[in-house]
Motif scaffolding. Structure first.
Motif, PDB file in Angstrom:
ATOM      1  N   UNK A  68       4.699  11.970   8.014  1.00  0.00           N
ATOM      2  CA  UNK A  68       5.273  13.078   7.258  1.00  0.00           C
ATOM      3  C   UNK A  68       4.516  14.379   7.530  1.00  0.00           C
ATOM      4  N   UNK A  69       3.201  14.299   7.577  1.00  0.00           N
ATOM      5  CA  UNK A  69       2.396  15.491   7.865  1.00  0.00           C
ATOM      6  C   UNK A  69       2.680  15.987   9.273  1.00  0.00           C
ATOM      7  N   UNK A  70       2.794  15.058  10.224  1.00  0.00           N
ATOM      8  CA  UNK A  70       3.123  15.475  11.597  1.00  0.00           C
ATOM      9  C   UNK A  70       4.474  16.178  11.632  1.00  0.00           C
ATOM     10  N   UNK A  71       5.459  15.640  10.928  1.00  0.00           N
ATOM     11  CA  UNK A  71       6.779  16.281  10.891  1.00  0.00           C
ATOM     12  C   UNK A  71       6.708  17.671  10.264  1.00  0.00           C
ATOM     13  N   UNK A  72       5.903  17.824   9.197  1.00  0.00           N
ATOM     14  CA  UNK A  72       5.743  19.140   8.581  1.00  0.00           C
ATOM     15  C   UNK A  72       5.128  20.130   9.561  1.00  0.00           C
ATOM     16  N   UNK A  73       4.173  19.682  10.359  1.00  0.00           N
ATOM     17  CA  UNK A  73       3.532  20.560  11.345  1.00  0.00           C
ATOM     18  C   UNK A  73       4.527  20.941  12.437  1.00  0.00           C
ATOM     19  N   UNK A  74       5.275  19.958  12.926  1.00  0.00           N
ATOM     20  CA  UNK A  74       6.190  20.212  14.041  1.00  0.00           C
ATOM     21  C   UNK A  74       7.452  20.960  13.625  1.00  0.00           C
ATOM     22  N   UNK A  75       7.982  20.684  12.445  1.00  0.00           N
ATOM     23  CA  UNK A  75       9.274  21.228  12.054  1.00  0.00           C
ATOM     24  C   UNK A  75       9.197  22.245  10.922  1.00  0.00           C
ATOM     25  N   UNK A  76       8.042  22.391  10.326  1.00  0.00           N
ATOM     26  CA  UNK A  76       7.881  23.340   9.225  1.00  0.00           C
ATOM     27  C   UNK A  76       8.011  22.642   7.887  1.00  0.00           C
ATOM     28  N   UNK A  77       7.628  23.375   6.859  1.00  0.00           N
ATOM     29  CA  UNK A  77       7.644  22.839   5.498  1.00  0.00           C
ATOM     30  C   UNK A  77       8.984  23.185   4.864  1.00  0.00           C
ATOM     31  N   UNK A  78       9.443  22.323   3.978  1.00  0.00           N
ATOM     32  CA  UNK A  78      10.719  22.559   3.290  1.00  0.00           C
ATOM     33  C   UNK A  78      10.696  23.885   2.538  1.00  0.00           C
ATOM     34  N   UNK A  79      11.845  24.509   2.416  1.00  0.00           N
ATOM     35  CA  UNK A  79      11.949  25.812   1.766  1.00  0.00           C
ATOM     36  C   UNK A  79      11.397  25.811   0.343  1.00  0.00           C
ATOM     37  N   UNK A  80      11.542  24.689  -0.389  1.00  0.00           N
ATOM     38  CA  UNK A  80      11.055  24.647  -1.776  1.00  0.00           C
ATOM     39  C   UNK A  80       9.544  24.845  -1.818  1.00  0.00           C
ATOM     40  N   UNK A  81       8.820  24.226  -0.879  1.00  0.00           N
ATOM     41  CA  UNK A  81       7.372  24.381  -0.844  1.00  0.00           C
ATOM     42  C   UNK A  81       6.990  25.822  -0.518  1.00  0.00           C
ATOM     43  N   UNK A  82       7.681  26.413   0.415  1.00  0.00           N
ATOM     44  CA  UNK A  82       7.389  27.788   0.819  1.00  0.00           C
ATOM     45  C   UNK A  82       7.641  28.734  -0.347  1.00  0.00           C
ATOM     46  N   UNK A  83       8.757  28.534  -1.055  1.00  0.00           N
ATOM     47  CA  UNK A  83       9.079  29.407  -2.189  1.00  0.00           C
ATOM     48  C   UNK A  83       8.012  29.308  -3.273  1.00  0.00           C
ATOM     49  N   UNK A  84       7.575  28.087  -3.602  1.00  0.00           N
ATOM     50  CA  UNK A  84       6.565  27.940  -4.654  1.00  0.00           C
ATOM     51  C   UNK A  84       5.234  28.545  -4.213  1.00  0.00           C
ATOM     52  N   UNK A  85       4.877  28.415  -2.932  1.00  0.00           N
ATOM     53  CA  UNK A  85       3.650  29.020  -2.425  1.00  0.00           C
ATOM     54  C   UNK A  85       3.736  30.543  -2.483  1.00  0.00           C
ATOM     55  N   UNK A  86       4.889  31.099  -2.109  1.00  0.00           N
ATOM     56  CA  UNK A  86       5.068  32.552  -2.149  1.00  0.00           C
ATOM     57  C   UNK A  86       5.007  33.076  -3.577  1.00  0.00           C
ATOM     58  N   UNK A  87       5.580  32.323  -4.510  1.00  0.00           N
ATOM     59  CA  UNK A  87       5.550  32.742  -5.910  1.00  0.00           C
ATOM     60  C   UNK A  87       4.127  32.742  -6.457  1.00  0.00           C
ATOM     61  N   UNK A  88       3.352  31.713  -6.130  1.00  0.00           N
ATOM     62  CA  UNK A  88       1.969  31.669  -6.612  1.00  0.00           C
ATOM     63  C   UNK A  88       1.123  32.753  -5.944  1.00  0.00           C
ATOM     64  N   UNK A  89       1.402  33.054  -4.680  1.00  0.00           N
ATOM     65  CA  UNK A  89       0.698  34.113  -3.974  1.00  0.00           C
ATOM     66  C   UNK A  89       1.014  35.469  -4.603  1.00  0.00           C
ATOM     67  N   UNK A  90       2.289  35.680  -4.933  1.00  0.00           N
ATOM     68  CA  UNK A  90       2.713  36.934  -5.558  1.00  0.00           C
ATOM     69  C   UNK A  90       2.034  37.101  -6.919  1.00  0.00           C
ATOM     70  N   UNK A  91       1.921  36.021  -7.660  1.00  0.00           N
ATOM     71  CA  UNK A  91       1.274  36.074  -8.976  1.00  0.00           C
ATOM     72  C   UNK A  91      -0.202  36.438  -8.840  1.00  0.00           C
ATOM     73  N   UNK A  92      -0.877  35.885  -7.836  1.00  0.00           N
ATOM     74  CA  UNK A  92      -2.295  36.213  -7.606  1.00  0.00           C
ATOM     75  C   UNK A  92      -2.458  37.677  -7.216  1.00  0.00           C
ATOM     76  N   UNK A  93      -1.537  38.179  -6.391  1.00  0.00           N
ATOM     77  CA  UNK A  93      -1.607  39.585  -5.974  1.00  0.00           C
ATOM     78  C   UNK A  93      -1.421  40.508  -7.169  1.00  0.00           C
ATOM     79  N   UNK A  94      -0.514  40.138  -8.075  1.00  0.00           N
ATOM     80  CA  UNK A  94      -0.283  40.958  -9.264  1.00  0.00           C
ATOM     81  C   UNK A  94      -1.498  40.954 -10.170  1.00  0.00           C
TER      82      UNK A  94
END
Length: 141
Positions: A68-94
């Protein structure tokens, strides 16, 4: 830095990723019947007496995790994970918790390299253990 310089540096993230993907590919090609891993006892290997296989998982679960980790590296992470990471990053920036980006990058790069090294070792150990068990079972027959 040229591409050939990166290729020769064994501590580069590129080479760590390549070693991990290669180890998991070899593991996938060697383990023809993954369900047999459920019957294999967890073996503690390692030079320092450490377990290279996670204590919370059996060998089959580790096999699935590594793939599963290899697939995430080769094909990217699912959009849900990216969205939650971006939201937490935005909260830290604020909150004004951006900090020194170079230091943060080096911290995460070092962590990623260490995790990839451990996962590569885990994939190699799982492959070796499976191969030993198959050879042992063939000798018994």
């Amino acid at each position: 830095m040229q591409y050939t310089d990166v290729k020769n540096n064994q501590h580069s993230l590129f080479n760590a990723l390549n070693r991990f993907i290669t180890a998991v590919t070899i593991m996938s090609e060697t383990i023809m019947v993954p369900s047999l891993l459920r019957d294999l006892p967890t073996e503690e290997e390692g030079n320092r007496g450490e377990s290279t296989v996670s204590k919370q998982r059996d060998m089959y679960d580790n096999y699935l995790l590594l793939k599963s980790i290899r697939n995430d590296i080769e094909w990217g992470i699912l959009d849900e994970h990216i969205k939650s990471d971006l939201e937490s990053m935005k909260a830290r920036e604020e909150d004004g918790d951006v900090g020194d980006l170079q230091q943060l990058f080096h911290h995460h790069l070092n962590g990623l390299y260490n995790v990839l090294s451990k996962l590569t070792l885990q994939a190699n150990c799982l492959t070796n253990h499976y191969t030993k068990e198959l050879k042992f079972n063939n000798l018994e027959r």
